[in-house]
Design a protein around this motif. Sequence first.
Motif, PDB file in Angstrom:
ATOM      1  N   GLN A   8      58.436 136.870  82.915  1.00 56.76           N
ATOM      2  CA  GLN A   8      57.328 136.262  83.655  1.00 56.76           C
ATOM      3  C   GLN A   8      56.004 136.460  82.911  1.00 56.76           C
ATOM      4  O   GLN A   8      55.156 135.556  82.887  1.00 56.76           O
ATOM      5  CB  GLN A   8      57.248 136.869  85.056  1.00 56.76           C
ATOM      6  CG  GLN A   8      58.431 136.515  85.939  1.00 56.76           C
ATOM      7  CD  GLN A   8      58.464 137.297  87.247  1.00 56.76           C
ATOM      8  OE1 GLN A   8      57.772 138.304  87.395  1.00 56.76           O
ATOM      9  NE2 GLN A   8      59.284 136.844  88.185  1.00 56.76           N
ATOM     10  N   GLU A   9      55.844 137.623  82.303  1.00 57.78           N
ATOM     11  CA  GLU A   9      54.630 137.906  81.536  1.00 57.78           C
ATOM     12  C   GLU A   9      54.497 136.952  80.356  1.00 57.78           C
ATOM     13  O   GLU A   9      53.420 136.410  80.092  1.00 57.78           O
ATOM     14  CB  GLU A   9      54.655 139.345  81.012  1.00 57.78           C
ATOM     15  CG  GLU A   9      54.259 140.375  82.020  1.00 57.78           C
ATOM     16  CD  GLU A   9      52.812 140.240  82.433  1.00 57.78           C
ATOM     17  OE1 GLU A   9      51.910 140.581  81.649  1.00 57.78           O
ATOM     18  OE2 GLU A   9      52.585 139.779  83.562  1.00 57.78           O
ATOM     19  N   GLN A  49      63.045 140.969  83.964  1.00 57.51           N
ATOM     20  CA  GLN A  49      62.515 139.858  84.759  1.00 57.51           C
ATOM     21  C   GLN A  49      60.995 139.811  84.670  1.00 57.51           C
ATOM     22  O   GLN A  49      60.410 138.740  84.479  1.00 57.51           O
ATOM     23  CB  GLN A  49      62.947 140.007  86.215  1.00 57.51           C
ATOM     24  CG  GLN A  49      62.468 138.868  87.108  1.00 57.51           C
ATOM     25  CD  GLN A  49      62.946 139.007  88.543  1.00 57.51           C
ATOM     26  OE1 GLN A  49      63.657 139.946  88.884  1.00 57.51           O
ATOM     27  NE2 GLN A  49      62.564 138.070  89.390  1.00 57.51           N
ATOM     28  N   TRP A  50      60.349 140.974  84.792  1.00 57.97           N
ATOM     29  CA  TRP A  50      58.887 141.023  84.708  1.00 57.97           C
ATOM     30  C   TRP A  50      58.411 140.574  83.340  1.00 57.97           C
ATOM     31  O   TRP A  50      57.450 139.801  83.229  1.00 57.97           O
ATOM     32  CB  TRP A  50      58.390 142.446  84.986  1.00 57.97           C
ATOM     33  CG  TRP A  50      56.936 142.616  84.690  1.00 57.97           C
ATOM     34  CD1 TRP A  50      55.885 142.250  85.493  1.00 57.97           C
ATOM     35  CD2 TRP A  50      56.355 143.141  83.496  1.00 57.97           C
ATOM     36  NE1 TRP A  50      54.690 142.524  84.876  1.00 57.97           N
ATOM     37  CE2 TRP A  50      54.950 143.073  83.651  1.00 57.97           C
ATOM     38  CE3 TRP A  50      56.874 143.672  82.318  1.00 57.97           C
ATOM     39  CZ2 TRP A  50      54.063 143.514  82.660  1.00 57.97           C
ATOM     40  CZ3 TRP A  50      56.001 144.114  81.334  1.00 57.97           C
ATOM     41  CH2 TRP A  50      54.617 144.034  81.511  1.00 57.97           C
ATOM     42  N   ASP A  73      55.772 134.011  80.056  1.00 50.39           N
ATOM     43  CA  ASP A  73      55.460 132.674  80.568  1.00 50.39           C
ATOM     44  C   ASP A  73      53.978 132.560  80.923  1.00 50.39           C
ATOM     45  O   ASP A  73      53.340 131.529  80.664  1.00 50.39           O
ATOM     46  CB  ASP A  73      56.318 132.360  81.789  1.00 50.39           C
ATOM     47  CG  ASP A  73      57.789 132.152  81.439  1.00 50.39           C
ATOM     48  OD1 ASP A  73      58.103 131.970  80.247  1.00 50.39           O
ATOM     49  OD2 ASP A  73      58.625 132.188  82.366  1.00 50.39           O
ATOM     50  N   GLN A  74      53.422 133.619  81.512  1.00 49.33           N
ATOM     51  CA  GLN A  74      51.995 133.620  81.853  1.00 49.33           C
ATOM     52  C   GLN A  74      51.121 133.492  80.612  1.00 49.33           C
ATOM     53  O   GLN A  74      50.163 132.708  80.589  1.00 49.33           O
ATOM     54  CB  GLN A  74      51.624 134.918  82.583  1.00 49.33           C
ATOM     55  CG  GLN A  74      51.924 134.961  84.055  1.00 49.33           C
ATOM     56  CD  GLN A  74      51.337 136.214  84.695  1.00 49.33           C
ATOM     57  OE1 GLN A  74      50.223 136.635  84.380  1.00 49.33           O
ATOM     58  NE2 GLN A  74      52.094 136.821  85.591  1.00 49.33           N
ATOM     59  N   GLU A 106      52.183 141.578  89.541  1.00 50.84           N
ATOM     60  CA  GLU A 106      53.266 141.887  90.475  1.00 50.84           C
ATOM     61  C   GLU A 106      52.854 143.058  91.360  1.00 50.84           C
ATOM     62  O   GLU A 106      52.155 143.978  90.918  1.00 50.84           O
ATOM     63  CB  GLU A 106      54.535 142.246  89.710  1.00 50.84           C
ATOM     64  CG  GLU A 106      55.190 141.085  88.994  1.00 50.84           C
ATOM     65  CD  GLU A 106      55.766 140.074  89.961  1.00 50.84           C
ATOM     66  OE1 GLU A 106      56.462 140.484  90.916  1.00 50.84           O
ATOM     67  OE2 GLU A 106      55.522 138.868  89.766  1.00 50.84           O
TER      68      GLU A 106
END
Length: 276
Positions: free
Chosen positions: A236-237, A232-233, A239-240, A185
């Motif tokens: 996303q992490e 939120q971050w 999911d990565q 990000e």
Amino acid sequence: MTQLSVQHSAAKLVSVILLCLSLAGCFGFAFWFERMDTLVMWRLDDMLDLTDSQKKAVEPVILEIREWLRDDGFPDLIPRLGNVMELWVSGESEAALTAFENEASAIIDRFLEASWPAVKPLLVQMTPSNAEAYRAYSEDKMEEWFDESASLEAKVDDRVERFENWFGELDRKQSRLIRQLTKLEANELQIRVDNSRHRRERFLRHALDDDLAALEAMFKRPSDFQTAAYVQWRAQERDQIVASLQALFPTLRKAQREQAGERLEEWIERLREVLD
């Protein structure tokens, strides 16, 4: 006061256990586990600049938590890891990943619930001097804590290193796969720093006000007290990382799969050392 040792959702406890596991090559995990009071006290004193009277109050709590791990925590964790091991060995890689995540979350929740009664009386001993010491400590450690978010290259290197700790050396194709699936990000480092400061100041305010209800909520449900940007971050992490593992699993060579299984088995055996 020892809430600061679990400021990152029990990560401080986990870091001490992982430190013991990493040092096990020298003397054995059981050797370092028996000295967990020394390791934790050293960490807390470094963070909080404890007085002699605070150290005397903290030591029996550390010992109580250590015995809970020996009597309840590890006996519960070992079969959970055994279940993960069975899934991995049988080739059910994604099921093993899901089980590992679920079991880790469950045992951390149990630890937080079980240790709160022992930790609670110490919180009223928090002083403005301790708070200032922790502010200075945490500001000094920010760069170290979040160094992988300094650049995309640093993040890729960190992720590859973590995977290699489990699977052994990744080949060029596997490393390229991880690189393609790793994103940074634009303001990632600042998101993490801001969240750390937010949680720190909220905890210190509650501790200095002796607000035990608020402290109990932070202690038992640390993930509920993140900034919106961090939540939120973090999603996303996750999911990565899951996507990276799902892409990596089909490419693993036999030796890489075996190394991951051996490492998990090694963890199980080291935990059993404490029970023998």
